[in-house]
Write an enzyme that holds these catalytic residues in place. Structure first.
Site, PDB file in Angstrom:
ATOM      1  N   CYS A   2      21.582  43.570  -6.259  1.00 19.99           N
ATOM      2  CA  CYS A   2      21.522  44.230  -7.557  1.00 19.99           C
ATOM      3  C   CYS A   2      21.528  43.187  -8.653  1.00 19.99           C
ATOM      4  CB  CYS A   2      22.706  45.184  -7.729  1.00 19.99           C
ATOM      5  SG  CYS A   2      24.311  44.375  -7.840  1.00 19.99           S
ATOM      6  N   ARG A  50      21.728  48.629  -9.175  1.00 12.49           N
ATOM      7  CA  ARG A  50      21.679  48.476  -7.724  1.00 12.49           C
ATOM      8  C   ARG A  50      20.296  48.647  -7.109  1.00 12.49           C
ATOM      9  NH1 ARG A  50      23.958  52.057  -2.692  1.00 12.49           N
ATOM     10  NH2 ARG A  50      23.939  50.351  -1.170  1.00 12.49           N
ATOM     11  N   LEU A  51      19.966  47.723  -6.195  1.00 14.59           N
ATOM     12  CA  LEU A  51      18.855  47.874  -5.275  1.00 14.59           C
ATOM     13  C   LEU A  51      19.472  48.176  -3.916  1.00 14.59           C
ATOM     14  CD1 LEU A  51      15.783  47.624  -4.654  1.00 14.59           C
ATOM     15  CD2 LEU A  51      16.228  45.221  -4.089  1.00 14.59           C
ATOM     16  N   ASN A  75      26.126  40.994  -6.183  1.00 19.65           N
ATOM     17  CA  ASN A  75      24.707  40.921  -5.863  1.00 19.65           C
ATOM     18  C   ASN A  75      24.604  40.090  -4.595  1.00 19.65           C
ATOM     19  OD1 ASN A  75      21.874  40.676  -5.872  1.00 19.65           O
ATOM     20  ND2 ASN A  75      21.980  38.830  -7.144  1.00 19.65           N
ATOM     21  N   GLY A  76      24.308  40.724  -3.466  1.00 23.11           N
ATOM     22  CA  GLY A  76      24.256  39.920  -2.257  1.00 23.11           C
ATOM     23  C   GLY A  76      24.073  40.699  -0.980  1.00 23.11           C
ATOM     24  N   THR A 316       6.062  23.413 -12.286  1.00 24.64           N
ATOM     25  CA  THR A 316       5.881  23.774 -10.881  1.00 24.64           C
ATOM     26  C   THR A 316       6.303  25.195 -10.603  1.00 24.64           C
ATOM     27  OG1 THR A 316       6.602  21.508 -10.413  1.00 24.64           O
ATOM     28  CG2 THR A 316       6.306  22.975  -8.533  1.00 24.64           C
ATOM     29  N   ARG A 319       3.864  27.799 -12.086  1.00 26.70           N
ATOM     30  CA  ARG A 319       2.619  27.842 -11.314  1.00 26.70           C
ATOM     31  C   ARG A 319       2.785  28.675 -10.034  1.00 26.70           C
ATOM     32  NH1 ARG A 319       0.714  21.488 -11.066  1.00 26.70           N
ATOM     33  NH2 ARG A 319      -0.082  21.267 -13.199  1.00 26.70           N
TER      34      ARG A 319
END
Length: 584
Positions: A2, A50-51, A75-76, A316, A319
């Site tokens: 999340c 939340r995901l 988040n984890g 970098t 890109r």
């Protein structure tokens, strides 16, 4: 997974403050479109977006201990949560979330439990009994995290800079492998592996031990209650990840829910090296392959959105993030919630082409250590934010703690690139998976030359970016670059262009300081530029800047026969150890 936001000790428990925290939390909504929440205890606020991946039905946050005196927003992904639950027999868990163990581990072990977690994470834990809190970030910094301080004495924590930059007097990246304790008002490192000292290891190379360690790292990441897939560029790293996932998927709980057919995803310009190689690997493994095309103009049109989401002006990273950003949107539209990816291998094994010029094993090893330590500012930042921009999570098995310990304990003499012995970059990894009886990959894929992601999607992508930047940044503007941007002064028009966009979104000096700088060639650190005198005159992060190493080096683009001859001098084609296909 999340997006998290915490405001701690702000001396303001008003409704207006709560509304402000909610407003800032919504800036992270792209990271977690499935649910949002806010827990307030006095002048402390814990918010999340939340995901839902593990226990999507009941794993909403914050997470609590039994009497709700300890609250956690995290988040984890905690891959060993089932084993940890068994170590907590006297605790009652409210959800099936893998992160539910954190509050209970704190009850048992105080602040000294973080190293017990096997996974990727950023979390804030609030102990309401004394209003103390701790903040921690995973070992390498796979998850993104920032910390800031307000004039009112408050401490702010956010998964992304945009959650706190407008409200903090000062803010910075939260250092990976660290814990911040409000009791001590200081950081302390909880992750202290042997390689971190950069002492030169001496363990002999054991290909089977390396293979088994990586297979274990991949398999543990197949923990899911939702659909997933694999990012497949056709290069060594992503192909190995896809091969192992495909080989072992049928034995996992994920297969019981979603079937044993693996979906793979690739992005590139029409006719790019990655698209061709990825299709070949997908056919070999039998995956359901999804190929996404983009044009240079598609990428250019997305640049401002990319910089807003990934929060950097590093050339970098921008890109490489742009095609990944475009691909992630397509993947999410198919109903996929997370992907497994190949980041980290080049840092651990010296896979970037400039490692061909490492003068000795000591320099080689120390450069790999420097590269791993900086991953949170580059590839981890890209993989995390360009996918989460669309609510998609990326898991990276090469950055597994146990696997890193095994790989970084190998005597670096084995990792050295040796022309006379046919050892190309990442030879120890290639050799570990070179199985004649049950091949993981075709030989020419197993020994394919390294392509940086921004190169592999199509060389015209980088050339197109440079041409676009030149239209917006004049020579006169470049003359004043040092006065306009005194810190990390851009030395190219492309860098100047990105910097202008970045500072429009994030004008604070603290924001500028979150981005690393220094000379680089082909993704090297500034120290490694010293390995070849010619590199200081060709400072470009593309792999093609490794003159005399890459097949499509900038100084020899016109003559393919000459390129092949030069490459064969460095990596002999006739060898009992390798088989190489030249990518034209």
């Amino acid at each position: 997974m999340c997006g998290i936001l915490a405001v701690l000790g702000c001396s303001d428990d008003s409704q207006a403050k709560r509304v402000r925290v909610l407003e800032l939390s919504r800036r992270l909504k792209h990271r977690g479109p499935d649910w949002s929440g806010l827990h307030q205890h006095g002048d402390c606020y814990l918010a999340h977006q939340r995901l839902a991946i593990v226990d999507p039905a009941s794993g909403d946050q914050p997470l609590f201990n039994e009497d709700k005196t300890v609250a956690v927003t995290v988040n984890g992904e905690i891959y060993n949560h089932e084993e940890l639950r068994k170590q907590l027999p006297n605790h009652k868990f409210r959800t099936g979330s893998d992160c539910d163990v954190i509050a209970h581990l704190y009850e048992e072990h105080g602040e000294n439990f973080v190293d017990m977690l096997d996974g990727i994470f950023s979390f804030v834990l609030l102990d309401t009994r004394d209003n103390s809190f701790i903040v921690a970030r995973d070992a390498i910094g796979v998850t993104s995290l920032y910390i800031g301080w307000g004039l009112d004495g408050s401490v702010w924590i956010s998964s992304e800079m945009k959650g706190l930059n407008d409200d903090c007097e000062h803010f910075e990246c939260f250092p990976p492998g660290h814990l911040y304790s409000s009791r001590e008002r200081a950081f302390r490192r909880w992750y202290n592996p042997p390689w971190f000292s950069e002492a030169i290891p001496s363990a002999p190379y054991d290909p089977l031990a390396l293979r088994h360690a990586f297979e274990k790292a991949v398999i543990k990441r197949l923990m899911t209650d939702v659909p997933f897939g694999v990012l497949l560029s056709g290069g060594l790293d992503s192909s190995l990840v896809a091969s192992i996932t495909s080989r072992y998927l049928a034995t996992t709980k994920a297969a019981e829910q979603w079937g044993s057919k693996l979906h793979s995803f690739c992005v590139g310009l029409e006719g790019s090296p990655d698209l061709k190689a990825a299709k070949e690997v997908a056919d070999y493994l039998g995956t359901v392959h999804h190929e996404f095309h983009f044009t240079v103009q598609d990428g250019i049109d997305a640049i401002e959105d990319v910089i807003y989401h990934i929060e950097t002006y590093d050339v970098t990273t921008i890109r490489a993030s742009t095609p990944m950003f475009l691909m992630s949107r397509k993947i999410k539209s198919l109903g996929v919630k997370w992907v497994i990816s190949g980041e980290g291998s080049d840092e651990i094994f010296g896979g970037y082409l400039y490692f061909h010029k490492a003068p000795n094993k000591e320099e080689f090893h120390q450069e790999t250590c420097r590269k791993i330590k900086a991953l949170h500012q580059y590839d981890c930042l890209r993989a995390n934010k360009s996918t989460f921009a669309w609510g998609l999570e990326a898991r990276v098995p090469f950055l597994d703690k146990e696997f890193i310990n095994v790989a970084m304990n190998i005597d670096p003499e084995w990792k050295m690139i040796k022309r006379d012995e046919g050892r190309i970059e990442k030879w120890v990894l290639r050799r570990a998976f070179d199985d004649e009886e049950k091949p993981y990959l075709p030989k020419h894929i197993l020994y394919r030359q390294k392509e940086q992601f921004s190169d592999g999607v199509g060389y015209s992508w980088i050339d197109g970016l440079k041409e676009h930047a030149a239209k917006h940044v004049t020579d006169k503007m470049m003359l004043n670059a040092g006065n306009i941007f005194p810190h990390n002064t851009p030395t190219t028009k492309e860098a100047y262009y990105y910097r202008m966009i970045f500072e429009r979104f994030f004008p604070q000096n603290s924001a500028v300081l979150t981005v690393p700088g220094g000379a680089s060639v082909a993704c090297s650190t500034a120290k490694a530029v010293e390995w070849d005198a010619s590199w200081s005159k060709n400072l470009d992060p593309s792999g093609r800047a490794a003159l005399g190493v890459h097949m499509s080096a900038y100084d020899d683009k016109a003559n393919s026969a000459s390129k092949a001859a030069e490459f064969e001098k460095i990596i002999p084609m006739e060898s009992s150890h390798v088989g190489v296909t030249i990518q034209g």
